[in-house]
Design a protein around this motif. Structure first.
Motif, PDB file in Angstrom:
ATOM      1  N   ASP A 340      20.031   7.194  -0.757  1.00 33.13           N
ATOM      2  CA  ASP A 340      18.634   7.074  -0.868  1.00 33.13           C
ATOM      3  C   ASP A 340      17.936   8.266  -0.553  1.00 33.13           C
ATOM      4  OD1 ASP A 340      18.982   4.550  -1.961  1.00 33.13           O
ATOM      5  OD2 ASP A 340      18.841   3.647   0.172  1.00 33.13           O
ATOM      6  N   ARG A 341      18.504   9.094   0.435  1.00 29.50           N
ATOM      7  CA  ARG A 341      17.840  10.315   1.035  1.00 29.50           C
ATOM      8  C   ARG A 341      18.680  11.771   0.464  1.00 29.50           C
ATOM      9  NH1 ARG A 341      16.311  12.008   7.060  1.00 29.50           N
ATOM     10  NH2 ARG A 341      15.478  13.980   6.859  1.00 29.50           N
ATOM     11  N   ILE A 342      17.944  12.443  -0.223  1.00 30.66           N
ATOM     12  CA  ILE A 342      18.969  13.765  -0.494  1.00 30.66           C
ATOM     13  C   ILE A 342      18.397  14.749   0.304  1.00 30.66           C
ATOM     14  CG2 ILE A 342      19.405  15.196  -2.595  1.00 30.66           C
ATOM     15  CD1 ILE A 342      18.553  13.208  -4.420  1.00 30.66           C
ATOM     16  N   GLU A 343      19.466  15.381   1.288  1.00 30.94           N
ATOM     17  CA  GLU A 343      19.148  16.146   2.101  1.00 30.94           C
ATOM     18  C   GLU A 343      19.410  17.505   1.753  1.00 30.94           C
ATOM     19  OE1 GLU A 343      21.303  14.984   5.683  1.00 30.94           O
ATOM     20  OE2 GLU A 343      20.225  13.450   6.123  1.00 30.94           O
ATOM     21  N   GLU A 370      15.437  19.757   2.081  1.00 31.94           N
ATOM     22  CA  GLU A 370      14.773  18.584   1.392  1.00 31.94           C
ATOM     23  C   GLU A 370      13.133  18.654   1.727  1.00 31.94           C
ATOM     24  OE1 GLU A 370      14.353  13.532   2.446  1.00 31.94           O
ATOM     25  OE2 GLU A 370      15.589  15.200   3.844  1.00 31.94           O
ATOM     26  N   GLY A 371      12.364  18.452   0.627  1.00 32.60           N
ATOM     27  CA  GLY A 371      11.141  18.749   0.478  1.00 32.60           C
ATOM     28  C   GLY A 371      10.537  20.227   0.287  1.00 32.60           C
ATOM     29  N   ALA A 420      17.160  10.790 -10.965  1.00 35.17           N
ATOM     30  CA  ALA A 420      16.810  11.521  -9.463  1.00 35.17           C
ATOM     31  C   ALA A 420      15.861  12.759  -9.828  1.00 35.17           C
ATOM     32  CB  ALA A 420      17.953  11.669  -8.796  1.00 35.17           C
ATOM     33  N   LYS A 501      13.139  12.195  -6.754  1.00 38.16           N
ATOM     34  CA  LYS A 501      13.322  12.781  -5.476  1.00 38.16           C
ATOM     35  C   LYS A 501      13.025  14.093  -5.476  1.00 38.16           C
ATOM     36  CE  LYS A 501      16.301   9.101  -3.471  1.00 38.16           C
ATOM     37  NZ  LYS A 501      16.393   8.143  -4.936  1.00 38.16           N
ATOM     38  N   ILE A 502      13.724  14.875  -6.754  1.00 37.87           N
ATOM     39  CA  ILE A 502      13.657  16.308  -6.959  1.00 37.87           C
ATOM     40  C   ILE A 502      12.666  16.430  -8.350  1.00 37.87           C
ATOM     41  CG2 ILE A 502      14.814  18.174  -7.825  1.00 37.87           C
ATOM     42  CD1 ILE A 502      17.502  16.472  -6.343  1.00 37.87           C
ATOM     43  N   ARG A 531       8.284  16.021  -2.391  1.00 34.28           N
ATOM     44  CA  ARG A 531       9.516  16.231  -3.054  1.00 34.28           C
ATOM     45  C   ARG A 531      10.157  17.699  -2.965  1.00 34.28           C
ATOM     46  NH1 ARG A 531       6.010  13.022  -6.411  1.00 34.28           N
ATOM     47  NH2 ARG A 531       7.093  11.031  -7.131  1.00 34.28           N
ATOM     48  N   THR A 532      11.493  17.767  -3.109  1.00 42.22           N
ATOM     49  CA  THR A 532      12.472  19.024  -3.364  1.00 42.22           C
ATOM     50  C   THR A 532      11.875  19.427  -4.598  1.00 42.22           C
ATOM     51  OG1 THR A 532      14.030  18.069  -1.917  1.00 42.22           O
ATOM     52  CG2 THR A 532      14.360  20.054  -3.071  1.00 42.22           C
TER      53      THR A 532
END
Length: 596
Positions: A340-343, A370-371, A420, A501-502, A531-532
């Motif tokens: 769920d979280r892409i680091e 991330e971010g 994603a 997320k990206i 978002r990354t």
């Protein structure tokens, strides 16, 4: 070539399994119809002999005639009922097979990597899915069952002929074999001619496609006559090849028919001699001539089958080339779920080349937190867009790997990986559909509230409100009824609808004017929050969106840092943006920052 042709036909016949139940029913109804069809000449022969042998009065002769007429009429009625069911089930079977072939071809088009399309004309792909599949239809609808019909009619007719008169059966068999051998020889000669004609048609299809898609370019340069001449040359070459096919057909096929046509006078000579000798009755000759006529009719059908089958085989070969292409990105058999979280995103030692010996990426190492917003800049051919293609798994790297949250992307399900990542490319493709469906393309079940949210983020509210039907307005193919900036903002909204997320922005502002660029910067700045984001750009406005700038040249990362630092120390970076900085310096300033 002969073995390949046989393999193609075997594969075509195997496609009947796609509609197994209908294929079996079609064969059953056809055989019932055929049995009733073969019953007719036998009844006719029996009627002739019965009437000739009768010595009763006119009333008895009428009764015999009425009895056989009733039997003949009943057989004909039952035969037509079976023919109706045969035709109906055959039509359903053909439609089902053709639909499944087109669906399979479209699925293949979706899984083929861009490497396939880099070496194959789009016109050729279009011709395979449309024209070639259409040319295979008669094989299933007519050719296959016509051959089966011929085999059964010939077997049944020869069996009856052998019982009636072995001599007449032998005469018929000699003529039948001679005609069949000529037909087979024609089929072998037709195959390469048909293949050449179909391959030349690809050029015709591509020319039509390019003239439709490039109509503005053609008109703006006034090159209508030039393009018409080019199209006529493509068309003329194709027509000449198609005429060669027709010439081969028109010369050999009448000869094959004529060979079997010798059967009738030969049967009359041999049969007449047998009647005079008392070996057979007159009714036998009548029945045998009808059976020969039945075989002749089926042979004429076989003539059509030869052309249809060769065209179907050539079209099938071309379609199978598409379906069998191995230029696909494969998934692992035991995929790993994306967390769920892409680091962060990590590129490790990436090496890649489109052509052997011509590397595009030469050992790229890069990490995006991330971010974080990272701008990727460099001259044309530096490998920026190739890095994006590898991230999306359009291609596979020659060496190295890409990790999302510590997981190799090759271990992830393709659909999950791509969901994603929200992508906005330089060239925006919009479908000829409503604006609502274009926006919700990445999330089919998106609610109105979700759509309106991304519309707001992409700063599309004024545009949507100006449309006659709002979100339900149909946009033209490729969004031709919209400006470049409007299409790009629709692309931004579409990329955001699934909540990726990206975010990947691949030269998004490369072809827009200054005013549109400022609008896009505001939309992208809002879209990238949380978002990354990977920004591939050669515009200063894109760089100023980023937290960090990566400079690439000749497939390598040569520097990284902030805009001001890179402008001072990196010659490649300074060359890229010097003119844009000078232009920006002439614009009004706000709080010491450049106003884009």
């Amino acid at each position: 070539m002969k073995n390949e042709n046989l393999k193609t036909f075997a594969r075509l016949i195997g496609m009947l399994c796609r509609e197994r139940r209908l294929a079996i029913l079609t064969a059953v109804f056809m055989m019932l119809e055929l049995g009733l069809l073969l019953l007719g000449p036998w009844l006719l022969g029996q009627a002739v002999d019965a009437l000739e042998a009768a010595h009763a009065g006119p009333g008895d002769l009428a009764a015999i005639g009425a009895r056989y007429a009733a039997l003949f009429l009943g057989a004909a009625l039952a035969m037509n009922v079976m023919r109706f069911f045969y035709t109906d089930t055959r039509g359903r079977m053909v439609h089902g097979i053709v639909a499944s072939l087109r669906s399979e071809a479209l699925r293949k088009i979706h899984v083929l990597s861009p490497a396939y399309y880099a070496t194959t004309d789009s016109g050729a792909v279009l011709a395979r899915v449309s024209r070639d599949v259409q040319k295979m239809r008669p094989f299933f609808g007519m050719a296959l069952f016509t051959v089966l019909h011929l085999v059964l009619v010939a077997a049944g007719s020869f069996a009856v002929l052998a019982v009636y008169s072995p001599a007449l059966s032998a005469v018929t068999a000699v003529c039948f074999v001679a005609s069949l051998l000529m037909t087979i020889a024609t089929a072998r000669q037709l195959h390469p001619l048909s293949r050449r004609a179909d391959d030349l048609y690809d050029g015709v299809a591509l020319s039509i496609k390019e003239n439709i898609e490039g109509v503005k370019v053609v008109k703006s340069f006034g090159r209508e006559r030039l393009q018409s001449d080019r199209f006529r040359r493509h068309l003329g070459t194709f027509v000449e090849s198609a005429i060669d096919v027709g010439n081969c057909w028109s010369f050999r096929i009448p000869l094959a028919n004529a060979l079997f046509g010798l059967c009738v006078p030969a049967m009359l000579v041999v049969g007449g001699w047998q009647v005079v000798s008392g070996v057979i009755e007159k009714g036998v000759i009548v029945a045998c001539l009808f059976y020969a006529a039945r075989i002749a009719h089926e042979l004429q059908g076989l003539v059509r089958v030869v052309g249809v089958s060769q065209e179907a085989a050539v079209s099938a070969e071309r379609l199978f080339e598409l379906l069998d292409s191995d230029q696909v990105v494969t998934e692992t058999e035991t995929p790993t779920r994306l967390p769920d979280r892409i680091e962060g995103i990590r590129f490790e030692g990436l090496r890649f080349s489109y052509l052997e010996g011509e590397p595009v990426l030469r050992g790229v190492d890069l990490f995006l937190r991330e971010g974080e917003r990272v701008a990727l800049v460099g001259p044309t051919g530096a490998g920026k867009s190739s890095l994006v293609s590898l991230l999306l798994r359009f291609f596979e790297p020659d060496a190295g790997r890409i990790l999302l949250g510590g997981i190799d992307i090759r271990e992830l399900p393709l659909a999950e990986l791509r969901r994603a990542i929200g992508c906005v490319f330089q060239e925006t493709f919009l479908f000829s559909d409503t604006l609502r469906r274009n926006l919700a393309f990445a999330a089919e079940g998106a609610s109105d509230e979700e759509i309106l949210e991304v519309v707001k983020t992409a700063r599309l509210e004024m545009f949507v409100n100006s449309l006659p039907d709002g979100l339900d307005t149909v946009v033209g193919e490729r969004g031709m009824t919209m400006s470049g900036g409007q299409r790009q903002r629709v692309a931004i909204a579409r990329a955001l609808i699934s909540g990726p997320k990206i975010l990947v922005l691949d030269d998004t502002m490369a072809s827009v004017d200054a005013r549109t660029e400022r609008e896009l910067v505001k939309a992208l700045s809002k879209a990238a929050v949380g978002r990354t984001t990977l920004i591939v750009t050669q515009r200063l406005s894109g760089v100023l969106l980023a937290d960090r700038v990566i400079v690439m040249d000749r497939g390598r990362i040569v520097d990284e840092g902030q805009h001001a630092q890179l402008y001072k120390r990196c010659a490649i970076y300074r060359t890229l943006f010097e003119g844009q900085v000078l232009e920006a310096d002439t614009r009004p300033k706000k709080h010491g920052a450049i106003v884009i």
